[in-house]
Design a protein around this motif. Structure first.
Motif, PDB file in Angstrom:
ATOM      1  N   HIS A  51      26.439  82.530  81.960  1.00 37.15           N
ATOM      2  CA  HIS A  51      25.744  81.258  82.172  1.00 37.15           C
ATOM      3  C   HIS A  51      24.562  81.422  83.130  1.00 37.15           C
ATOM      4  O   HIS A  51      23.516  80.789  82.957  1.00 37.15           O
ATOM      5  N   ALA A  52      24.719  82.257  84.142  1.00 34.81           N
ATOM      6  CA  ALA A  52      23.627  82.480  85.095  1.00 34.81           C
ATOM      7  C   ALA A  52      22.414  83.091  84.421  1.00 34.81           C
ATOM      8  O   ALA A  52      21.278  82.920  84.888  1.00 34.81           O
ATOM      9  N   LEU A  53      22.639  83.796  83.310  1.00 38.74           N
ATOM     10  CA  LEU A  53      21.558  84.401  82.542  1.00 38.74           C
ATOM     11  C   LEU A  53      21.051  83.492  81.431  1.00 38.74           C
ATOM     12  O   LEU A  53      20.175  83.882  80.648  1.00 38.74           O
ATOM     13  N   GLY A  54      21.624  82.292  81.336  1.00 37.35           N
ATOM     14  CA  GLY A  54      21.208  81.357  80.297  1.00 37.35           C
ATOM     15  C   GLY A  54      21.871  81.587  78.965  1.00 37.35           C
ATOM     16  O   GLY A  54      21.424  81.044  77.946  1.00 37.35           O
ATOM     17  N   LEU A  55      22.953  82.371  78.936  1.00 40.21           N
ATOM     18  CA  LEU A  55      23.658  82.676  77.693  1.00 40.21           C
ATOM     19  C   LEU A  55      24.856  81.747  77.513  1.00 40.21           C
ATOM     20  O   LEU A  55      25.679  81.608  78.422  1.00 40.21           O
ATOM     21  N   GLU A  56      24.946  81.119  76.355  1.00 42.33           N
ATOM     22  CA  GLU A  56      26.179  80.422  76.006  1.00 42.33           C
ATOM     23  C   GLU A  56      27.264  81.443  75.691  1.00 42.33           C
ATOM     24  O   GLU A  56      26.975  82.583  75.304  1.00 42.33           O
ATOM     25  N   VAL A  57      28.515  81.033  75.824  1.00 38.47           N
ATOM     26  CA  VAL A  57      29.657  81.907  75.541  1.00 38.47           C
ATOM     27  C   VAL A  57      30.529  81.252  74.479  1.00 38.47           C
ATOM     28  O   VAL A  57      31.099  80.179  74.715  1.00 38.47           O
ATOM     29  N   HIS A  58      30.606  81.896  73.311  1.00 37.03           N
ATOM     30  CA  HIS A  58      31.508  81.477  72.237  1.00 37.03           C
ATOM     31  C   HIS A  58      32.608  82.527  72.146  1.00 37.03           C
ATOM     32  O   HIS A  58      32.339  83.687  71.857  1.00 37.03           O
ATOM     33  N   VAL A  59      33.833  82.125  72.392  1.00 36.75           N
ATOM     34  CA  VAL A  59      34.935  83.078  72.552  1.00 36.75           C
ATOM     35  C   VAL A  59      35.754  83.193  71.268  1.00 36.75           C
ATOM     36  O   VAL A  59      35.943  82.217  70.551  1.00 36.75           O
ATOM     37  N   TRP A  60      36.248  84.401  70.978  1.00 35.34           N
ATOM     38  CA  TRP A  60      37.072  84.632  69.795  1.00 35.34           C
ATOM     39  C   TRP A  60      38.334  85.396  70.188  1.00 35.34           C
ATOM     40  O   TRP A  60      38.344  86.136  71.155  1.00 35.34           O
ATOM     41  N   THR A  61      39.383  85.215  69.391  1.00 35.93           N
ATOM     42  CA  THR A  61      39.697  84.185  68.415  1.00 35.93           C
ATOM     43  C   THR A  61      41.046  83.592  68.828  1.00 35.93           C
ATOM     44  O   THR A  61      41.982  84.325  69.139  1.00 35.93           O
ATOM     45  N   VAL A  62      41.165  82.258  68.782  1.00 32.83           N
ATOM     46  CA  VAL A  62      42.405  81.573  69.145  1.00 32.83           C
ATOM     47  C   VAL A  62      43.181  81.265  67.870  1.00 32.83           C
ATOM     48  O   VAL A  62      42.629  80.708  66.923  1.00 32.83           O
ATOM     49  N   ARG A  63      44.472  81.637  67.875  1.00 33.60           N
ATOM     50  CA  ARG A  63      45.315  81.454  66.687  1.00 33.60           C
ATOM     51  C   ARG A  63      46.654  80.841  67.088  1.00 33.60           C
ATOM     52  O   ARG A  63      47.350  81.376  67.952  1.00 33.60           O
ATOM     53  N   ASP A  64      47.008  79.746  66.435  1.00 39.96           N
ATOM     54  CA  ASP A  64      48.259  79.065  66.754  1.00 39.96           C
ATOM     55  C   ASP A  64      49.478  79.946  66.536  1.00 39.96           C
ATOM     56  O   ASP A  64      50.503  79.774  67.205  1.00 39.96           O
ATOM     57  N   ASP A  65      49.390  80.866  65.573  1.00 43.31           N
ATOM     58  CA  ASP A  65      50.562  81.649  65.177  1.00 43.31           C
ATOM     59  C   ASP A  65      50.557  83.064  65.765  1.00 43.31           C
ATOM     60  O   ASP A  65      51.225  83.959  65.244  1.00 43.31           O
ATOM     61  N   ARG A  66      49.817  83.264  66.829  1.00 40.89           N
ATOM     62  CA  ARG A  66      49.814  84.535  67.538  1.00 40.89           C
ATOM     63  C   ARG A  66      50.039  84.291  69.020  1.00 40.89           C
ATOM     64  O   ARG A  66      49.760  83.212  69.529  1.00 40.89           O
ATOM     65  N   ASP A  67      50.565  85.288  69.722  1.00 45.92           N
ATOM     66  CA  ASP A  67      50.844  85.129  71.147  1.00 45.92           C
ATOM     67  C   ASP A  67      49.569  84.805  71.905  1.00 45.92           C
ATOM     68  O   ASP A  67      48.518  85.420  71.667  1.00 45.92           O
TER      69      ASP A  67
END
Length: 344
Positions: free
Chosen positions: A288-304
């Protein structure tokens, strides 16, 4: 240089297309304290985006029209197509460049003799089939422990098929639908004489989407490809990144500062952002300090989950640390948790 932030995608698209009724950040904080303390720690202070990873791929075969349709019905803000190249230079919506895993090709006798060895694997490969041949295949669920009852029902899509679907849905809902295409293996396809960059730009141009204010983000693990694209288009770009030691997913060894010279966001693997206890590693704050958005991967209901006992705990931790978007196979869960946090 953050064109994603300039688009202000989150409030525009969440209000237009999402089934969510989450209040705005300022509304919730002011109601509690009387002060405009931001609820969200995203780059622009808006609610984080829910990005349907290959559509609602936990419930329907990935990259099928049914998966994208369900994702929109569940309130996803963005839908993601992965893009590979056919033998005749057409962009195909597939994650894997081989076909045995995600289609019915193994049951198609007319293609039995079309197996070949590419990248050290014997399989049927997208770049050895024409687009018309690929569109005769149907999509399959790629994870054995997920519902297989929808296999064989939905044809493989070209990128044009996908864009046509999006246009039809936009007309139906009178809204704008955001997309986040990932260009797969561009260097490898280019080495085969199948450079995806001209095809990508032509497809987007045909739908008036090759512009800085279009609801589009282009992502890739290939830094040189994104640098090439940055030189010829104003589209927002996201560098996919799994860490400095992740071969093939380390942005070619570039630092975040160097990535920020051509990209507007970073698609980061979730373990880069959180400790197992759910605390911030400082990665989001640095981006964020560099002006970059962060899109995170990957969230799964059926995985730990990465942290906590449930996927809801994981989502809460990711939202709390300030991610700007979450890729998920189950959009409804991510929307529900976001709405719950906004109302608390």
């Amino acid at each position: 240089m953050n064109r994603i932030a300039a688009l202000v995608l989150a409030p525009l698209l969440a209000s237009a297309c999402s089934q969510s009724d989450a209040p705005q950040a300022g509304d919730a904080s002011e109601a509690v304290s009387g002060a405009a303390t931001p609820l969200w720690s995203t780059l622009d202070g808006q609610p984080p985006l829910v990005i349907a990873h290959r559509g609602a791929s936990g419930l329907r075969p990935e990259h099928s029209q049914a998966a994208y349709q369900l994702a929109l019905e569940q309130g996803a803000d963005v839908i993601e197509p992965d893009l590979a190249m056919s033998a005749d230079g057409v962009l195909i919506v597939r994650h894997d460049p081989y076909l045995s895993h995600s289609t019915d090709i193994a049951n198609r006798p007319e293609f039995a003799d079309r197996r070949s060895v590419i990248m050290g694997r014997e399989d049927w490969w997208v770049p050895t089939f024409t687009a018309s041949e690929l569109r005769t295949l149907t999509a399959s669920q790629t994870m054995e422990d997920r519902d297989q009852s929808y296999n064989g029902q939905f044809p493989v899509m070209t990128f044009e098929d996908f864009l046509g679907f999006v246009a039809a849905e936009e007309e139906r809902c009178a809204c704008e639908i955001a997309i986040e295409p990932e260009v797969k293996l561009p260097a490898e396809f280019t080495a085969m004489g199948l450079d995806p960059l001209p095809a990508l730009l032509a497809a987007l141009e045909a739908h008036d989407l090759n512009r800085a204010d279009a609801p589009v983000v282009i992502q890739s693990f290939d830094a040189p490809f994104l640098q090439r694209l940055d030189a010829v288009s104003e589209l927002p770009l996201a560098m996919l990144y799994a860490g400095p030691d992740a071969e093939g997913a380390n942005a070619g060894g570039l630092s975040l500062e160097e990535i920020a010279q051509f990209a507007d966001g970073i698609g980061a693997y979730k373990s880069l952002l959180l400790t197992p206890e759910g605390d911030s590693t400082g990665f989001v704050e640095q981006a964020h300090a560099l002006g970059l958005e962060v899109h995170v991967w990957t969230v799964r209901d059926d995985r730990d989950p990465l942290t906590g006992e449930t996927v809801q705990d994981e989502l809460r931790a990711l939202y709390a640390v300030g991610v700007d978007g979450v890729f998920t196979d189950f959009p409804a869960t991510a929307v529900t948790v976001r709405d719950q946090m906004a109302s608390e």
